[in-house]
Scaffold this active site. Structure first.
Site, short mmCIF file in Angstrom:
data_model
loop_
_atom_site.label_atom_id
_atom_site.label_comp_id
_atom_site.label_asym_id
_atom_site.label_seq_id
_atom_site.Cartn_x
_atom_site.Cartn_y
_atom_site.Cartn_z
N GLU A 116 19.25 117.27 -13.11
CA GLU A 116 17.82 117.44 -13.42
C GLU A 116 16.95 116.88 -12.30
O GLU A 116 15.92 117.44 -11.95
CB GLU A 116 17.50 116.76 -14.76
CG GLU A 116 18.22 117.45 -15.91
CD GLU A 116 18.03 116.71 -17.21
OE1 GLU A 116 17.11 117.05 -17.95
OE2 GLU A 116 18.80 115.78 -17.48
N GLU A 151 24.96 116.74 -21.46
CA GLU A 151 24.33 115.85 -22.45
C GLU A 151 24.79 116.09 -23.87
O GLU A 151 24.94 115.15 -24.65
CB GLU A 151 22.80 115.97 -22.38
CG GLU A 151 22.15 115.23 -21.21
CD GLU A 151 22.07 116.08 -19.95
OE1 GLU A 151 22.78 117.11 -19.88
OE2 GLU A 151 21.29 115.72 -19.05
C1 LIG Z 1 18.31 112.13 -19.37
C2 LIG Z 1 19.58 112.87 -19.08
O1 LIG Z 1 19.38 114.20 -19.45
C3 LIG Z 1 20.69 112.26 -19.90
C4 LIG Z 1 21.92 112.09 -19.07
O2 LIG Z 1 21.97 112.23 -17.88
S1 LIG Z 1 23.25 111.62 -19.97
C5 LIG Z 1 24.53 111.47 -18.78
C6 LIG Z 1 25.06 112.81 -18.38
N1 LIG Z 1 26.19 112.61 -17.53
C7 LIG Z 1 27.44 112.66 -18.00
O3 LIG Z 1 27.70 112.89 -19.19
C8 LIG Z 1 28.52 112.41 -17.01
C9 LIG Z 1 29.48 111.39 -17.56
N2 LIG Z 1 30.48 111.09 -16.60
C10 LIG Z 1 31.56 111.86 -16.42
O4 LIG Z 1 31.73 112.92 -16.98
C11 LIG Z 1 32.60 111.35 -15.46
O5 LIG Z 1 32.51 109.94 -15.47
C12 LIG Z 1 32.41 111.85 -13.98
C13 LIG Z 1 32.72 113.38 -13.94
C14 LIG Z 1 31.01 111.61 -13.47
C15 LIG Z 1 33.40 111.10 -13.06
O6 LIG Z 1 34.69 111.22 -13.59
P1 LIG Z 1 35.92 110.37 -12.96
O7 LIG Z 1 35.89 110.54 -11.49
O8 LIG Z 1 37.14 110.77 -13.72
O9 LIG Z 1 35.58 108.85 -13.23
P2 LIG Z 1 35.35 108.07 -14.61
O10 LIG Z 1 36.48 107.11 -14.80
O11 LIG Z 1 35.03 108.99 -15.74
O12 LIG Z 1 34.00 107.26 -14.25
C16 LIG Z 1 34.00 106.24 -13.26
C17 LIG Z 1 33.11 105.11 -13.73
O13 LIG Z 1 31.75 105.58 -13.75
C18 LIG Z 1 31.17 105.31 -15.01
N3 LIG Z 1 30.22 106.38 -15.32
C19 LIG Z 1 30.40 107.71 -15.15
N4 LIG Z 1 29.27 108.36 -15.49
C20 LIG Z 1 28.39 107.43 -15.88
C21 LIG Z 1 27.04 107.47 -16.33
N5 LIG Z 1 26.37 108.62 -16.44
N6 LIG Z 1 26.44 106.30 -16.66
C22 LIG Z 1 27.08 105.12 -16.52
N7 LIG Z 1 28.34 105.01 -16.08
C23 LIG Z 1 28.98 106.16 -15.77
C24 LIG Z 1 32.35 105.32 -15.98
O14 LIG Z 1 32.04 104.60 -17.17
C25 LIG Z 1 33.41 104.64 -15.15
O15 LIG Z 1 33.16 103.25 -15.17
P3 LIG Z 1 34.36 102.20 -15.02
O16 LIG Z 1 35.01 102.46 -13.70
O17 LIG Z 1 33.69 100.88 -15.14
O18 LIG Z 1 35.29 102.51 -16.18
#
Ligand SMILES: C[C@H](O)CC(=O)SCCNC(=O)CCNC(=O)[C@H](O)C(C)(C)COP(=O)(O)OP(=O)(O)OC[C@H]1O[C@@H](n2cnc3c(N)ncnc32)[C@H](O)[C@@H]1OP(=O)(O)O
Length: 689
Positions: A116, A151
């Protein structure tokens, strides 16, 4: 060590300000990052030497989205002011208001709020700036960057304007698909989809922000956010992943047994480019096993999920054998033969001789004590359970079962292997049923008790599917086959006789020629191409079972609401989960949540079995169980753990009582001469779950 979250800006002599987000590992948009972005944008907008702005992320990633930790804080405190007003404040007031061209340079990933943020420049370009930029590209992306709005998988909607801007950028159909599926697309596809130059009016953003904040507070969002963090926690095992050990690379793995489980496990390994030796006892079984693996992999080609040359390359990593000569250089063996103790003991004694000393000796047993399996070996440190769920190449959970002698190195290796083959590893203790089957053994038991108390089986299934499980306990039994139900039932009856309800129903069904989905006749009728239909001819068999058990109080079917049915099925599961927690079969309560979601398809939006129980309230569960114990007997008796929690007014997930015994207090040190880590005693300490 990762530095503190920060946003930096460098202005080049060409007048381009490069704003870089730095918040490893995924540049999550933490509150200070959002504040930093606003400050840097303000500065860039106000500086006369800045002509254009490029926003990018550090460390090869643009941004993984809004910082999910903030959601968790909001859930804990109920304080909505923790959520910043990004869409209005940053986009409208700062970026749009500033009227300087802004371009996102994306690599790695731009997810959720990250994507976004990258859409913001389009927002500017969509207004007056597009006119004088004359078709300038607003988002520059490295190849294969992941772009997505996941999301919904967290129970919220895109809250930084994505629902408005993405459809305008790539078209409504694709935007809705991306939001609903939560699946990212690659930058190549994103490029083909093109740009749209339309402005979202501020009042739409305001509306969106309001809905977003309301959704963050729902139980669904809380459950999904919990499930997200819980899943990432499972790979952190005290005494295993925090003692400086390095996982060893598994290049070649042997699988013993080419049946449904063995061929599924072999498929999962091959798909991650690991060499597999498949061993069977005779050529007929071997060719059946190899065919089934080929079928799994070629099926991916048929469904367009794998190129045929890649499939052939993958299959070239597979070798079928009838003896142990190819085991001399394997890094791990996974035994997946029938649940027969003497057979498994012989196999373990054979592989101990045939394999190199570093080789991990794993079993896929779902019931047998690992200490018994390894009894005829002297290799207890490298014996471990690798419990896959069927179909093993599809189901995401891997239960890693440890005894009090399994070494930390072996556990670490298996955790790493689990991740490599795209499973979620959960380390559990060695008990009947381990974590998942043990916790859920009362699930079908209570369903049978209810059926024998006079409740309609199809109603029970309906109540459970309405709650969110994909199918009810009776349809599940049809699917698994009655042989499994009988065998597993026996195991649990002998392990936990005090809380076993003995129902003759499955035996009566078998006697009447039914075997569930396998022969198309169970509680339901199964016909090709149509959904399972309740079979009324099963009702007299259920009546017969009721006559035999004679548990109906006063001879009359009980009268219960749907809500009570749900509680009578799931509260005994919670009760068993309490025992699993008390015995420290899992490292932390949230591991059981993950295991229940991934192993039993417990609805993820309910956060998992323990999380859900806390939402319902331990004291309500306790009181209900006590009431049903008085009415229907010991099956419902509340566990000591549940009783204590309620007495102390504590939720189930908080601090577990730390028992200074068993595997949890063993930490490991690499001191042994053979290079295998040896257990040493660790001091007791309280751990936070
Ligand atoms: C206002 C907005 O519209 C609302 C949002 O943006 S909501 C958030 C939307 N984003 C997501 O859902 C993405 C969530 N993250 C993921 O899918 C996966 O972590 C990823 C594809 C980015 C990376 O995957 P991968 O490389 O396998 O690493 P993964 O082990 O999952 O994550 C690495 C670290 O980053 C952290 N992390 C990943 N995304 C994060 C996020 N959005 N916020 C905080 N921490 C996050 C994980 O908790 C993890 O922390 P740790 O090492 O302390 O356990």
């Amino acid at each position: 060590m990762a530095g503190a979250p920060r946003v930096v800006m460098e202005v080049g002599s060409d007048g381009v300000a490069v704003i870089t987000i730095s918040n490893p590992p995924v540049n999550a948009l933490a509150v200070e990052i959002i504040a930093g972005l606003k400050a840097k944008y303000d500065e860039a907008m106000n500086r006369n030497d800045v002509k254009a702005i490029v926003v990018t992320g550090d460390g090869g990633k643009f941004s993984g989205g809004f910082d999910i930790n903030v959601f968790e804080k909001v859930h804990k405190t109920g304080d909505l002011t923790l959520l910043p007003d990004v869409s209005i404040d940053l986009v409208v007031n700062t970026i749009e208001g500033g009227r300087k061209p802004s371009v996102a340079a994306i690599q790695g990933l731009a997810l959720g709020g990250g994507l976004e943020l990258a859409l913001f420049p389009a927002f500017i370009l969509g207004t007056s700036l597009l006119n004088y930029l004359q078709g300038c590209h607003a988002r520059i992306s490295a190849p294969r960057a992941q772009l997505g709005l996941p999301e919904l998988s967290l129970g919220v909607i895109p809250g930084f304007g994505g629902t408005q801007r993405l459809p305008r950028l790539i078209g409504l159909k694709k935007a809705v698909e991306m939001m609903v599926s939560s699946k990212p697309i690659l930058s190549e596809e994103g490029r083909q989809l093109g740009l749209i130059d339309v402005v979202v009016p501020p009042h739409e953003l305001l509306k969106e922000a309001k809905v977003f904040k309301e959704l963050v507070q729902t139980d669904t969002a809380k459950g999904l956010v919990h499930a997200f963090f819980a899943q990432r926690m499972t790979a952190k095992v005290p005494g295993v992943t925090d003692v400086g050990l390095k996982p060893r690379h598994m290049k070649k793995v042997a699988v013993i047994g080419g049946g449904l489980m063995g061929s599924g496990i072999a498929t999962a390994l091959l798909l991650s480019n690991i060499k597999v030796v498949l061993k069977e006892v005779n050529s007929e079984f071997l060719s059946r096993g190899l065919k089934s693996i080929e079928g799994n992999i070629r099926g991916l080609v048929t469904r367009g999920k794998m190129a045929s040359d890649k499939a052939e390359k993958t299959l070239s990593l597979l070798k079928g054998v009838l003896d142990y000569s190819d085991f001399k250089d394997v890094d791990m063996v996974i035994e997946a033969v029938v649940e027969n103790i003497p057979l498994k003991q012989t196999i373990f004694s054979d592989i101990e001789k045939a394999c190199p000393p570093h080789c991990i000796l794993a079993t896929n047993t779902s019931t047998i004590d690992l200490n018994v399996i390894g009894e005829k070996t002297t290799s207890q440190e490298r014996i471990v359970g690798a419990h896959f769920f069927s179909p093993a190449h599809i189901m995401p959970l891997l239960e890693i079962v440890r005894t009090n002698r399994t070494s930390a190195q072996v556990l670490l290796d298996l955790i790493a292997l689990g991740k490599t083959i795209k499973k979620v590893p959960v380390v559990v203790g060695n008990c009947t049923g381990f974590a998942v089957n043990r916790t859920f053994f009362p699930y079908s038991q209570s369903a049978h008790l209810l059926a024998n108390l006079g409740v309609d089986v199809f109603r029970i299934d309906r109540v459970i599917t309405e709650f969110g499980l994909p199918m009810g306990p009776f349809q599940l039994q049809d699917l698994a086959g009655y042989g499994v139900a009988l065998a597993v039932g026996k195991e649990f009856a002998s392990a936990f006789p005090d809380r076993t309800f003995r129902s003759p129903l499955v035996e009566l069904l078998v006697k009447s020629g039914r075997n569930g989905k396998n022969n198309g006749k169970g509680y339901y009728i199964y016909e090709k191409g149509s959904k399972p239909k309740p079979d009324p001819s099963v009702l007299p068999i259920i009546e017969e079972s009721r006559r035999v058990t004679n548990v109906v109080p006063g001879g009359k079917p009980i009268s219960v609401s749907d809500q009570e049915i749900l509680g009578m099925i799931l509260f005994p599961v919670v009760n068993e989960a309490c025992r699993v927690l008390e015995e420290e079969v899992v490292v932390r309560a949230s591991d059981l949540d993950v295991a229940s979601v991934l192993g039993m398809s417990f609805p993820s939006y309910r956060g998992g079995i323990v999380f859900w129980a806390d939402t319902v309230g331990p004291s309500h569960i306790y009181e209900s169980l006590k009431k049903w114990t008085n009415l229907y007997g010991n099956f419902f008796r509340p566990s000591k753990f549940l009783e204590e929690r309620v007495a102390k007014g504590l939720p189930l997930v908080s601090i577990l009582p730390f028992v200074c015994a068993g595997f949890n207090v063993i930490i490991y040190k690499v001191t042994a001469v053979d290079g295998m880590p040896k257990a040493i005693t660790a001091p007791c300490q309280e751990r936070n779950h």
